[in-house]
Design a protein around this motif. Structure first.
Motif, PDB file in Angstrom:
ATOM      1  N   THR A 157       0.836  -1.201   0.000  1.00  0.00           N
ATOM      2  CA  THR A 157       0.000   0.000   0.000  1.00  0.00           C
ATOM      3  C   THR A 157       0.872   1.253   0.000  1.00  0.00           C
ATOM      4  OG1 THR A 157      -1.810  -1.121   1.144  1.00  0.00           O
ATOM      5  CG2 THR A 157      -1.745   1.282   1.292  1.00  0.00           C
ATOM      6  N   ALA A 158       1.917   1.236   0.819  1.00  0.00           N
ATOM      7  CA  ALA A 158       2.841   2.368   0.852  1.00  0.00           C
ATOM      8  C   ALA A 158       3.572   2.525  -0.474  1.00  0.00           C
ATOM      9  CB  ALA A 158       3.842   2.176   1.988  1.00  0.00           C
ATOM     10  N   ALA A 159       3.949   1.403  -1.073  1.00  0.00           N
ATOM     11  CA  ALA A 159       4.720   1.440  -2.311  1.00  0.00           C
ATOM     12  C   ALA A 159       3.932   2.056  -3.459  1.00  0.00           C
ATOM     13  CB  ALA A 159       5.154   0.026  -2.681  1.00  0.00           C
ATOM     14  N   GLU A 160       2.644   1.767  -3.544  1.00  0.00           N
ATOM     15  CA  GLU A 160       1.815   2.268  -4.641  1.00  0.00           C
ATOM     16  C   GLU A 160       1.818   3.790  -4.699  1.00  0.00           C
ATOM     17  OE1 GLU A 160      -2.018   0.594  -4.048  1.00  0.00           O
ATOM     18  OE2 GLU A 160      -1.408  -1.446  -4.644  1.00  0.00           O
ATOM     19  N   ARG A 161       1.939   4.432  -3.568  1.00  0.00           N
ATOM     20  CA  ARG A 161       1.861   5.891  -3.511  1.00  0.00           C
ATOM     21  C   ARG A 161       3.166   6.569  -3.940  1.00  0.00           C
ATOM     22  NH1 ARG A 161      -1.697   6.757   2.076  1.00  0.00           N
ATOM     23  NH2 ARG A 161      -3.072   4.977   1.733  1.00  0.00           N
ATOM     24  N   LEU A 162       4.190   5.774  -4.196  1.00  0.00           N
ATOM     25  CA  LEU A 162       5.483   6.327  -4.610  1.00  0.00           C
ATOM     26  C   LEU A 162       5.731   6.195  -6.110  1.00  0.00           C
ATOM     27  CD1 LEU A 162       7.616   4.834  -1.688  1.00  0.00           C
ATOM     28  CD2 LEU A 162       6.724   7.165  -1.862  1.00  0.00           C
ATOM     29  N   LEU A 163       4.861   5.483  -6.805  1.00  0.00           N
ATOM     30  CA  LEU A 163       5.076   5.232  -8.227  1.00  0.00           C
ATOM     31  C   LEU A 163       4.903   6.505  -9.051  1.00  0.00           C
ATOM     32  CD1 LEU A 163       3.132   1.854  -8.572  1.00  0.00           C
ATOM     33  CD2 LEU A 163       5.602   2.178  -8.403  1.00  0.00           C
ATOM     34  N   GLY A 164       5.585   6.543 -10.198  1.00  0.00           N
ATOM     35  CA  GLY A 164       5.480   7.677 -11.103  1.00  0.00           C
ATOM     36  C   GLY A 164       6.716   8.555 -11.079  1.00  0.00           C
ATOM     37  N   GLU A 165       6.623   9.677 -11.764  1.00  0.00           N
ATOM     38  CA  GLU A 165       7.753  10.616 -11.848  1.00  0.00           C
ATOM     39  C   GLU A 165       7.677  11.605 -10.694  1.00  0.00           C
ATOM     40  OE1 GLU A 165       9.973  13.044 -15.363  1.00  0.00           O
ATOM     41  OE2 GLU A 165       7.886  13.629 -14.993  1.00  0.00           O
ATOM     42  N   HIS A 166       8.735  11.658  -9.908  1.00  0.00           N
ATOM     43  CA  HIS A 166       8.807  12.551  -8.752  1.00  0.00           C
ATOM     44  C   HIS A 166      10.246  13.014  -8.564  1.00  0.00           C
ATOM     45  CE1 HIS A 166       4.827  11.076  -7.568  1.00  0.00           C
ATOM     46  NE2 HIS A 166       5.302   9.842  -7.613  1.00  0.00           N
ATOM     47  N   ASP A 167      10.394  14.024  -7.755  1.00  0.00           N
ATOM     48  CA  ASP A 167      11.713  14.387  -7.250  1.00  0.00           C
ATOM     49  C   ASP A 167      11.942  13.556  -5.991  1.00  0.00           C
ATOM     50  OD1 ASP A 167      14.014  15.475  -6.179  1.00  0.00           O
ATOM     51  OD2 ASP A 167      13.471  17.537  -6.693  1.00  0.00           O
ATOM     52  N   PHE A 168      12.890  12.615  -6.073  1.00  0.00           N
ATOM     53  CA  PHE A 168      13.161  11.697  -4.970  1.00  0.00           C
ATOM     54  C   PHE A 168      14.271  12.210  -4.057  1.00  0.00           C
ATOM     55  CE2 PHE A 168      10.750   8.910  -7.719  1.00  0.00           C
ATOM     56  CZ  PHE A 168      10.051   8.115  -6.809  1.00  0.00           C
ATOM     57  N   ALA A 169      14.394  13.536  -3.938  1.00  0.00           N
ATOM     58  CA  ALA A 169      15.450  14.116  -3.105  1.00  0.00           C
ATOM     59  C   ALA A 169      15.394  13.597  -1.670  1.00  0.00           C
ATOM     60  CB  ALA A 169      15.345  15.635  -3.113  1.00  0.00           C
ATOM     61  N   ALA A 170      14.201  13.297  -1.178  1.00  0.00           N
ATOM     62  CA  ALA A 170      14.061  12.824   0.194  1.00  0.00           C
ATOM     63  C   ALA A 170      14.646  11.433   0.397  1.00  0.00           C
ATOM     64  CB  ALA A 170      12.579  12.826   0.590  1.00  0.00           C
ATOM     65  N   TYR A 171      14.867  10.722  -0.700  1.00  0.00           N
ATOM     66  CA  TYR A 171      15.374   9.350  -0.624  1.00  0.00           C
ATOM     67  C   TYR A 171      16.738   9.193  -1.288  1.00  0.00           C
ATOM     68  CZ  TYR A 171      10.741   8.002   1.002  1.00  0.00           C
ATOM     69  OH  TYR A 171       9.589   7.881   1.742  1.00  0.00           O
ATOM     70  N   CYS A 172      17.401  10.294  -1.582  1.00  0.00           N
ATOM     71  CA  CYS A 172      18.677  10.227  -2.292  1.00  0.00           C
ATOM     72  C   CYS A 172      19.747  11.010  -1.539  1.00  0.00           C
ATOM     73  CB  CYS A 172      18.553  10.819  -3.704  1.00  0.00           C
ATOM     74  SG  CYS A 172      17.448   9.898  -4.796  1.00  0.00           S
ATOM     75  N   ARG A 174      22.376  13.532  -2.071  1.00  0.00           N
ATOM     76  CA  ARG A 174      22.582  14.516  -3.144  1.00  0.00           C
ATOM     77  C   ARG A 174      24.018  14.511  -3.658  1.00  0.00           C
ATOM     78  NH1 ARG A 174      18.880  17.947  -4.783  1.00  0.00           N
ATOM     79  NH2 ARG A 174      16.998  18.322  -3.551  1.00  0.00           N
ATOM     80  N   ARG A 175      24.141  14.699  -4.964  1.00  0.00           N
ATOM     81  CA  ARG A 175      25.444  14.868  -5.595  1.00  0.00           C
ATOM     82  C   ARG A 175      25.424  16.164  -6.377  1.00  0.00           C
ATOM     83  NH1 ARG A 175      26.607   8.615  -7.649  1.00  0.00           N
ATOM     84  NH2 ARG A 175      27.688   7.956  -5.754  1.00  0.00           N
ATOM     85  N   CYS A 207      19.018   7.444  -8.190  1.00  0.00           N
ATOM     86  CA  CYS A 207      20.042   8.295  -7.603  1.00  0.00           C
ATOM     87  C   CYS A 207      20.641   7.590  -6.390  1.00  0.00           C
ATOM     88  CB  CYS A 207      19.488   9.677  -7.249  1.00  0.00           C
ATOM     89  SG  CYS A 207      17.863   9.688  -6.492  1.00  0.00           S
ATOM     90  N   HIS A 208      21.702   8.156  -5.853  1.00  0.00           N
ATOM     91  CA  HIS A 208      22.522   7.480  -4.854  1.00  0.00           C
ATOM     92  C   HIS A 208      21.720   7.156  -3.592  1.00  0.00           C
ATOM     93  CE1 HIS A 208      26.441   7.435  -2.313  1.00  0.00           C
ATOM     94  NE2 HIS A 208      26.197   6.254  -2.831  1.00  0.00           N
ATOM     95  N   ASN A 209      21.737   5.880  -3.193  1.00  0.00           N
ATOM     96  CA  ASN A 209      21.051   5.362  -2.005  1.00  0.00           C
ATOM     97  C   ASN A 209      19.531   5.296  -2.143  1.00  0.00           C
ATOM     98  OD1 ASN A 209      23.432   4.932  -0.633  1.00  0.00           O
ATOM     99  ND2 ASN A 209      23.240   6.697   0.715  1.00  0.00           N
ATOM    100  N   MET A 210      18.993   5.522  -3.331  1.00  0.00           N
ATOM    101  CA  MET A 210      17.541   5.607  -3.483  1.00  0.00           C
ATOM    102  C   MET A 210      16.838   4.302  -3.126  1.00  0.00           C
ATOM    103  SD  MET A 210      15.466   6.793  -6.902  1.00  0.00           S
ATOM    104  CE  MET A 210      13.752   6.342  -7.189  1.00  0.00           C
TER     105      MET A 210
END
Length: 289
Positions: A157-172, A174-175, A207-210
């Motif tokens: 259920t949690a995973a479904e809400r993450l699908l699609g194009e997003h800025d994943f800065a919260a999970y990466c 930064r480089r 991205c790194h650690n995503m």
């Protein structure tokens, strides 16, 4: 940006796998650590009796401890060297490479192919067990032990809400100069008969650690420490959350890399080099959650 092969050279696609536990990641390093890239480049130089080291370009640079079953790389070799060694290259590499890395295929790549920039998706798997006794000793280098029972339905259920194009800065991590915008194409959990849970994570790029950060967030949902909407709220916030745990690398394996039809390789190569941005949202537009 042109990616033409230099005159007198031929581009060779390599399909390979490795057990990452004793490697300090993919990329060759100056400090002398053991890396996958260095092992393969040095082996190619040795078996072809070349004075030069020919650099590899890889589809996905894996971190220390991360494994690969379906990694792809390319190397540009002089035409005469390739012609001399192509028929026996795999067998000679098998005799030269250490047992924790294998090259399974070495073939001349189609025009426009670039192992990194021509790829249209990468698929990873992360394996976890919540068995109260821990991990099977024979799988200890490839499966993470989570010492709380996990609810697969809540994690999906949690995973479904993450699908699609997003800025994943919260999970990466930064480089400098790198974008964190990605299209997450697939994210799902399955538990097999042995009790091992596998997260399948597929995106155009990572991205790194995503992947390890996404898995860490969903484990918190699965064990009841966070609600199912929490990973999406973290994503929407757009900043690293100290509560998101980057799980250990040994449970992660790069399973497969996808490429378009040969005639579309060059176009994809150019497209992938363009810096991505998200479309602007109008007033009152809904967020990702």
């Amino acid at each position: 940006m042109s990616d033409d092969v230099r005159p007198g050279f031929v581009r060779v696609r390599l399909d390979l796998s490795y057990d990452g536990r004793d490697f300090s990641g993919w990329a060759r390093q100056t400090r002398g650590q053991r890396t996958v890239q260095a092992e393969i480049e040095d082996a190619i130089r040795t078996v072809t009796r070349s004075a030069d080291t020919y650099g590899l370009t890889v589809a996905g640079r894996t971190d220390a401890g991360v494994h690969a079953r379906g990694q792809v790389a390319h190397v540009d070799l002089p035409e005469d060297l390739w012609a001399e060694h192509r028929e026996k290259l795999l067998r000679r590499l098998a005799g030269r490479l250490p047992h924790d890395v294998r090259v399974w295929r070495a073939e001349e790549a189609p025009a426009g192919f670039n192992a990194r920039f021509s790829a249209i998706w990468r698929r990873y798997a992360y394996r976890v067990t919540d068995h109260p006794s821990g991990v099977d000793p024979l799988l200890r280098g490839h499966v993470l032990w989570h010492d709380w029972p996990l609810d697969v339905d809540a994690m999906n259920t949690a995973a479904e809400r993450l699908l699609g194009e997003h800025d994943f800065a919260a999970y990466c991590k930064r480089r400098e100069g790198a974008t964190t915008i990605r299209t997450l194409q697939e994210l799902r959990w399955e538990r097999d008969a042995s009790g091992i849970l596998t997260a399948t994570v597929k995106a155009d790029a990572f991205c790194h650690n995503m992947v390890r950060s996404l898995v860490g967030a969903m484990l918190f949902v699965g064990d009841g420490h966070r609600p199912a909407d929490w990973p999406a709220r973290v994503l929407a916030a757009g900043v690293r959350d100290s509560a998101v745990h980057v799980v250990r690398p040994h449970g992660l394996t790069l399973e497969e890399v996808g490429y378009p039809a040969d005639g579309l390789l060059a176009a994809r190569n150019v497209e992938a080099r363009n810096r991505r941005t998200l479309p602007a949202r109008g007033p009152g537009a809904a967020g990702c959650c």
